[in-house]
Write a protein that holds these residues in place. Structure first.
Motif, PDB file in Angstrom:
ATOM      1  N   ASP A 578      15.856  25.306  -4.607  1.00 13.59           N
ATOM      2  CA  ASP A 578      15.174  27.019  -5.612  1.00 13.59           C
ATOM      3  C   ASP A 578      13.619  26.233  -6.749  1.00 13.59           C
ATOM      4  N   PHE A 579      13.453  25.163  -5.640  1.00 14.69           N
ATOM      5  CA  PHE A 579      11.927  24.904  -6.254  1.00 14.69           C
ATOM      6  C   PHE A 579      10.774  24.583  -4.949  1.00 14.69           C
ATOM      7  N   GLU A 580      10.006  24.161  -5.182  1.00 10.72           N
ATOM      8  CA  GLU A 580       8.907  25.257  -4.350  1.00 10.72           C
ATOM      9  C   GLU A 580       7.760  23.556  -3.756  1.00 10.72           C
ATOM     10  N   GLU A 581       7.695  22.941  -4.787  1.00  8.56           N
ATOM     11  CA  GLU A 581       6.708  21.972  -4.560  1.00  8.56           C
ATOM     12  C   GLU A 581       7.905  20.282  -4.492  1.00  8.56           C
ATOM     13  N   PRO A 582       7.519  19.264  -4.115  1.00 10.31           N
ATOM     14  CA  PRO A 582       8.933  18.492  -3.324  1.00 10.31           C
ATOM     15  C   PRO A 582       8.653  17.135  -4.487  1.00 10.31           C
ATOM     16  N   PHE A 583       7.286  17.646  -4.628  1.00 12.56           N
ATOM     17  CA  PHE A 583       6.910  15.685  -5.751  1.00 12.56           C
ATOM     18  C   PHE A 583       5.941  16.167  -6.720  1.00 12.56           C
ATOM     19  N   LYS A 584       7.105  16.216  -7.821  1.00 11.31           N
ATOM     20  CA  LYS A 584       6.807  16.135  -9.506  1.00 11.31           C
ATOM     21  C   LYS A 584       4.829  15.567  -9.413  1.00 11.31           C
ATOM     22  N   ALA A 585       5.886  14.000  -9.126  1.00  7.72           N
ATOM     23  CA  ALA A 585       4.684  13.477  -9.561  1.00  7.72           C
ATOM     24  C   ALA A 585       4.079  12.540  -8.753  1.00  7.72           C
ATOM     25  N   LEU A 586       2.776  11.895  -8.557  1.00  6.06           N
ATOM     26  CA  LEU A 586       2.665  10.359  -7.003  1.00  6.06           C
ATOM     27  C   LEU A 586       1.590  10.135  -8.693  1.00  6.06           C
ATOM     28  N   LEU A 587       2.311   8.566  -7.614  1.00 10.86           N
ATOM     29  CA  LEU A 587       1.478   7.504  -8.231  1.00 10.86           C
ATOM     30  C   LEU A 587       0.883   6.736  -6.745  1.00 10.86           C
ATOM     31  N   ASN A 588      -1.130   6.509  -6.996  1.00 11.77           N
ATOM     32  CA  ASN A 588      -0.984   5.938  -5.162  1.00 11.77           C
ATOM     33  C   ASN A 588      -1.409   4.571  -5.795  1.00 11.77           C
ATOM     34  N   GLN A 589      -0.907   3.146  -5.765  1.00 11.53           N
ATOM     35  CA  GLN A 589      -0.953   2.393  -5.201  1.00 11.53           C
ATOM     36  C   GLN A 589      -2.768   2.198  -4.091  1.00 11.53           C
ATOM     37  N   GLY A 590      -3.057   1.470  -5.298  1.00 18.58           N
ATOM     38  CA  GLY A 590      -5.069   0.465  -4.280  1.00 18.58           C
ATOM     39  C   GLY A 590      -4.274   0.087  -2.432  1.00 18.58           C
ATOM     40  N   MET A 591      -4.745  -1.005  -2.426  1.00 20.42           N
ATOM     41  CA  MET A 591      -4.704  -2.155  -0.951  1.00 20.42           C
ATOM     42  C   MET A 591      -4.838  -3.432  -1.590  1.00 20.42           C
ATOM     43  N   VAL A 592      -4.105  -4.012  -0.621  1.00 19.83           N
ATOM     44  CA  VAL A 592      -3.898  -5.606  -0.898  1.00 19.83           C
ATOM     45  C   VAL A 592      -4.574  -5.753  -0.245  1.00 19.83           C
ATOM     46  N   ILE A 593      -6.011  -6.947  -0.735  1.00 19.03           N
ATOM     47  CA  ILE A 593      -6.945  -7.041   0.277  1.00 19.03           C
ATOM     48  C   ILE A 593      -6.887  -8.830   0.101  1.00 19.03           C
ATOM     49  N   LEU A 594      -8.242  -9.331   0.570  1.00 18.63           N
ATOM     50  CA  LEU A 594      -7.950 -10.633   0.656  1.00 18.63           C
ATOM     51  C   LEU A 594      -9.818 -10.657   0.690  1.00 18.63           C
ATOM     52  N   ASP A 595     -10.049 -11.516  -0.404  1.00 18.65           N
ATOM     53  CA  ASP A 595     -12.095 -11.769  -0.447  1.00 18.65           C
ATOM     54  C   ASP A 595     -12.024 -10.485  -0.481  1.00 18.65           C
ATOM     55  N   GLY A 596     -12.003  -9.265  -0.132  1.00 16.91           N
ATOM     56  CA  GLY A 596     -12.945  -7.885  -0.925  1.00 16.91           C
ATOM     57  C   GLY A 596     -12.494  -7.702   0.223  1.00 16.91           C
ATOM     58  N   ALA A 597     -11.816  -7.866   1.523  1.00 17.83           N
ATOM     59  CA  ALA A 597     -11.574  -7.606   2.690  1.00 17.83           C
ATOM     60  C   ALA A 597     -10.654  -6.593   3.575  1.00 17.83           C
ATOM     61  N   LYS A 598      -9.920  -6.173   3.762  1.00 17.54           N
ATOM     62  CA  LYS A 598      -9.387  -5.705   4.458  1.00 17.54           C
ATOM     63  C   LYS A 598      -8.008  -6.522   4.885  1.00 17.54           C
ATOM     64  N   MET A 599      -7.102  -6.989   5.196  1.00 22.74           N
ATOM     65  CA  MET A 599      -6.375  -7.884   6.099  1.00 22.74           C
ATOM     66  C   MET A 599      -6.105  -6.947   7.017  1.00 22.74           C
ATOM     67  N   SER A 600      -6.325  -7.768   8.473  1.00 21.74           N
ATOM     68  CA  SER A 600      -6.400  -7.498   9.606  1.00 21.74           C
ATOM     69  C   SER A 600      -5.758  -8.212  10.414  1.00 21.74           C
ATOM     70  N   LYS A 601      -5.514  -8.107  11.205  1.00 17.50           N
ATOM     71  CA  LYS A 601      -4.830  -9.195  12.646  1.00 17.50           C
ATOM     72  C   LYS A 601      -6.152  -9.852  13.326  1.00 17.50           C
ATOM     73  N   SER A 602      -6.830  -8.770  13.730  1.00 17.28           N
ATOM     74  CA  SER A 602      -7.877  -9.667  14.766  1.00 17.28           C
ATOM     75  C   SER A 602      -8.887 -10.187  13.092  1.00 17.28           C
ATOM     76  N   LYS A 603      -8.944 -10.017  12.207  1.00 14.24           N
ATOM     77  CA  LYS A 603      -9.979 -10.644  11.206  1.00 14.24           C
ATOM     78  C   LYS A 603      -9.106 -11.476  10.980  1.00 14.24           C
ATOM     79  N   GLY A 604      -7.603 -12.048  11.129  1.00 17.61           N
ATOM     80  CA  GLY A 604      -7.138 -13.190  11.408  1.00 17.61           C
ATOM     81  C   GLY A 604      -7.411 -13.742   8.870  1.00 17.61           C
ATOM     82  N   ASN A 605      -7.384 -12.356   8.609  1.00 24.15           N
ATOM     83  CA  ASN A 605      -7.234 -12.885   7.134  1.00 24.15           C
ATOM     84  C   ASN A 605      -6.127 -12.288   6.616  1.00 24.15           C
TER      85      ASN A 605
END
Ligand code: ANZ
Length: 834
Positions: A578-605
């Motif tokens: 009986d409704f047409e929109e699934p999500f009434k409100a949305l909160l987007n969180q930011g990313m967790v980064i390290l020393d200003g950079a996205k964490m990744s396996k290849s960077k080893g951070n």
């Protein structure tokens, strides 16, 4: 004195919560108002990571908050457990994707439980369970019956590494695959689509309802993705050809300025037009087409790219003035947008102008666009000539060189031009969308089998409902390596079935569904996850859905949210919702980064979830996430202090230990200054929480804990009922951020668990009327009295009050006052002799 030992608290409370099930939402007689708080469910790629630690900390603040406010809160969790990473990992290690996936789920689940988000674990689901994907198949067939799921042969995005098709949404801006990073190429294949384009208008228009409740950035991304353009279709006669060629234009007002036509080289139309031309043209065109095949759609649309093309030696007739327009094939025109052909108006369209200047084609200005400098004065008219400046006149103005449109403004000329075309049967108003149908078939193993059987004669048959689920065949013995056709096709026993109509040999569709199908409706499955008679319960959906608060990453701003919105609208139209929109409100969180950079396996951070939790405890990690800043901002783990968080928690813990008054004591007679701090906090925290200012709530809580400590150490004393009141408030607030400690403090303060079910308290208005500050009165440097005064008190008033104090008069005695220094509202210094 006991010490704050987070490890011991974690060990103690987990089993108690398991026993108490404070977060169960299964009581049908529960009469509290309801809230549905949903955190985006994880993909089981390994153990939880710091991104999970953030989203589940923040989502839990919201869920726990509404519970404290008296709501029955649905807060479920599950696993989005089909998908390519499992399959790729399985291929690499030679194991079964099922085993890999469920092992990871086990590990994540252990971490998730330890992390103590207030989930209703009785509702856990895994999309890779037959009990779940059976209903993906049901959903597919619902769309199929409605004509919303169909198969067609078309150019698709092909990931040459993963050897699978990709949805447009999975191709990154640089033309590479979101999955493998490979440059995506085009391939012509027969694929299954969901007809999301039928819903383009509603998907766009309904975004207005979400304004103020979803991040505006996400709304804008959705709008751009749907990309509705309003304009006209104009039909051009072609010399030597029966059928007219339609073009889509947003600027029918510029029709008199068209000087050539351009068709997409890879559109069927181009091939048709080139037939019957000279062999040289055909050769040139064939070479060009090959070259075009190397470039991506993104490259073709780049404005800074040199224009290329081939003159087809054919002509179109402008329907409004009979002019002959040369027809070119050029790759800046896309085959699958509009009609794959444009009327080129170089004076007013930059791409057309670049092309005209490259190939020396005529340019005709049909809008007198006022050209003014910053002071509003008219400039040199040559500055208005696109052939000289190289800049198309994109703005508004007055129509010239345009017959019946002359003198009209652009705004009036657009509808007038459409009227003229309509009167003649040469065109009509039209809309166009950037949105394409949703390509849902994948040539991979680890997904939901498509419930269709293909007869030998090419007929399609839906698998009868009572035969669902179509189970995935065992992976053992199948070659999962990507090769362009689905591995399921290799399971002979599985793929060969009798035709459901006449029993003749037939084959199952061997493709699997895009996993975005799984997540497009999972929020409904949580309402009755164990029901094996239907996908979801219509009444439960009425009761709980839509989701009141959705929490998750901005990486899902387009795909997942658009698909879930689409499926919700389809289910609404089918009469299930009986409704047409699934999500009434949305909160987007930011990313967790390290020393200003996205964490990744290849960077080893990489900062590992388990390591942080082992080192600092769940509560400190969660508190750090909430305290780091506004939730939308990225958290640089190098700049936050889980150690500081743990210290603060230890301080709060000691306060609960110090309290000596009995539970239930009336705080009215307690220390007024501390009570004011407590009640100010009680009054402000809810509004701050609802505005997602979790970091401010934590900062204010730190103030409260400091004020309490001071009161205990400075004469008010641990027995004062205001101290107990402050400690209880601290426990209630910590329930949002540090559930283990909150529960322990609550028990220490003499209450039954769980603090998560204890209601928030209302502030006493009398304690909020006006804040007071404590003024210290010293006589010859010794504190003799403390006065509760208004922060606005004048110097004279404060001096008078100080000198009237009994303690001060006593201290002065017979002494002679030499000097009174007043620093309102905090200090009065009295110097005496005698
Ligand atoms: C004539 C014209 C004159 C145009 C003018 C624009 C400005 P949006 O807003 O993105 O919908 N177009 C139409 N089909 C195309 C295709 N398949 N590939 C590339 N371009 C295409 O853009 C619509 C405009 O893009 C259309 O309006 C058409 O150029 C071009 F002063 O027509 B116009």
């Amino acid at each position: 004195d006991e010490v704050y030992d987070f490890g011991a608290l974690q060990k103690k409370w987990l089993p108690i919560w398991d026993e108490l099930k404070p977060f169960s939402t299964s009581d049908p007689d529960d009469t509290r108002p309801r809230k549905y708080v949903l955190d985006m469910f994880p993909y089981p790629s390994g153990d939880l990571h710091m991104g999970h630690a953030e989203v589940y900390a923040l989502g839990d603040v919201v869920a726990r908050y509404w519970r404290q406010q008296g709501y029955n809160v649905m807060h479920p969790i599950g696993w989005d457990s089909f998908g390519l990473p499992a399959e790729n990992a399985a291929i690499k290690r030679g194991v079964d994707p099922r085993g890999w996936t469920y092992d990871n789920i086990e590990q994540q689940k252990r971490s998730m439980r330890l992390y103590a988000a207030s989930f209703d674990w009785e509702r856990e689901l895994h999309t890779s369970d037959p009990e779940y994907y059976k209903w993906n198949q049901w959903l597919f067939l619902e769309l199929y019956k409605k004509g919303l799921a169909y198969r067609k042969e078309s150019w698709v995005n092909w990931d040459p590494v993963d050897q699978t098709v990709l949805a447009n949404e999975q191709v990154l801006a640089d033309g590479t695959s979101e999955r493998s990073g490979a440059v995506v190429v085009k391939k012509r294949l027969t694929q299954w689509y969901f007809k999301i384009t039928d819903y383009a208008d509603r998907l766009l228009d309904d975004l207005d309802q979400l304004e103020g409740h979803w991040p505006s950035k996400v709304l804008q991304m959705q709008r751009n993705w749907i990309g509705r353009s309003i304009g006209a279709d104009v039909e051009f006669e072609i010399e030597g050809r029966e059928e007219r060629v339609p073009v889509f234009t947003t600027r029918p007002d510029t029709l008199w300025g068209a000087t050539f036509m351009v068709v997409a080289p890879d559109a069927a139309l181009a091939a048709e037009l080139v037939e019957g031309t000279s062999p040289e043209v055909q050769q040139r065109f064939a070479d060009y087409l090959t070259a075009v095949g190397q470039s991506t759609e993104i490259e073709r649309q780049a404005t800074d790219r040199a224009k290329t093309g081939v003159f087809l030696e054919r002509y179109a007739i402008n329907p409004v003035n009979g002019e002959r327009l040369p027809i070119w094939a050029a790759d800046y025109v896309l085959a699958d947008y509009g009609h794959g052909a444009v009327m080129a108006v170089p004076a007013h369209d930059q791409r057309d102008l670049d092309f005209a200047r490259t190939f020396d084609l005529p340019v005709r200005v049909v809008l007198d666009v006022p050209n003014t400098n910053e002071d509003g004065e008219s400039n040199d008219p040559s500055q208005n000539d696109p052939t000289q400046t190289g800049i198309a006149l994109a703005g508004s103005g007055t129509l010239i060189n345009s017959g019946p449109l002359d003198g009209l403004s652009k705004a009036d000329a657009v509808p007038r031009a459409i009227e003229i075309l309509e009167a003649d049967g040469r065109g009509r108003a039209a809309k166009n969308y950037r949105l394409r149908d949703w390509l849902i078939s994948r040539q991979r193993y680890w997904g939901t089998p498509i419930p269709i059987i293909h007869g030998e004669d090419g007929t399609e048959h839906a698998v009868p409902l009572e035969q669902l689920p179509v189970l995935l065949p065992d992976a053992a013995g199948l070659d999962l390596k990507p090769k362009g056709t689905s591995p399921l096709g290799g399971a002979a026993d599985w793929v060969n079935v009798p035709n459901p109509v006449d029993g003749t040999p037939a084959k199952r569709d061997a493709d699997t569904m895009d996993t975005f199908v799984d997540s497009s409706w999972y929020f409904l499955r949580f309402l009755n996850p164990n029901d094996d008679t239907k996908a979801f319960d219509v009444d439960e959906a009425k009761r709980w859905a839509p989701v009141d608060q959705y929490v998750g990453g901005v990486e899902h701003a387009i795909l997942h949210l658009l698909y879930a919105r689409f499926i919700t609208k389809v289910l609404h139209d089918l009469g299930y919702l009986d409704f047409e929109e699934p999500f009434k409100a949305l909160l987007n969180q930011g990313m967790v980064i390290l020393d200003g950079a996205k964490m990744s396996k290849s960077k080893g951070n990489i900062v590992f979830f388990t390591e942080e939790v082992d080192k600092h405890g769940v509560d400190a990690v969660r508190l750090t996430m909430a305290f780091a800043g506004p939730p939308e901002d990225d958290i640089d783990w190098a700049e936050v202090s889980p150690v500081g968080s743990a210290k603060f928690l230890a301080r709060a813990w000691r306060i609960a230990n110090d309290v000596t008054s009995a539970p239930g004591v009336d705080p009215a007679g307690g220390d007024q200054a501390l009570r004011r701090v407590t009640h100010r906090f009680l009054a402000d925290a809810p509004g701050l929480t609802e505005a997602f200012k979790f970091n401010v709530v934590v900062a204010r809580l730190m103030e409260l804990v400091n004020a309490t400590r001071k009161a205990i150490d400075s004469g008010v004393g641990a027995a004062d009922p205001a101290v107990r009141e402050a400690a209880e408030t601290t426990a209630l607030a910590l329930n949002l951020f540090a559930p283990y400690l909150a529960e322990e403090m609550w028990e220490k303060l003499g209450f039954q668990p769980s603090v998560a079910l204890a209601p928030w308290r209302t502030a006493e208005p009398a304690l909020l009327v006006e804040d007071s500050v404590t003024a210290v009165v010293q006589v010859n440097g010794k504190v003799r009295d403390r006065l509760e005064v208004s922060p606005q008190i004048s110097e004279a008033e404060l001096e008078a009050l100080a000198l009237a104090s009994d303690a001060v008069t006593k201290a002065i005695g017979d002494g002679e006052i030499i000097k009174v220094i007043v620093r309102a509202p905090k200090i009065v210094n009295i110097a005496i002799r005698g």
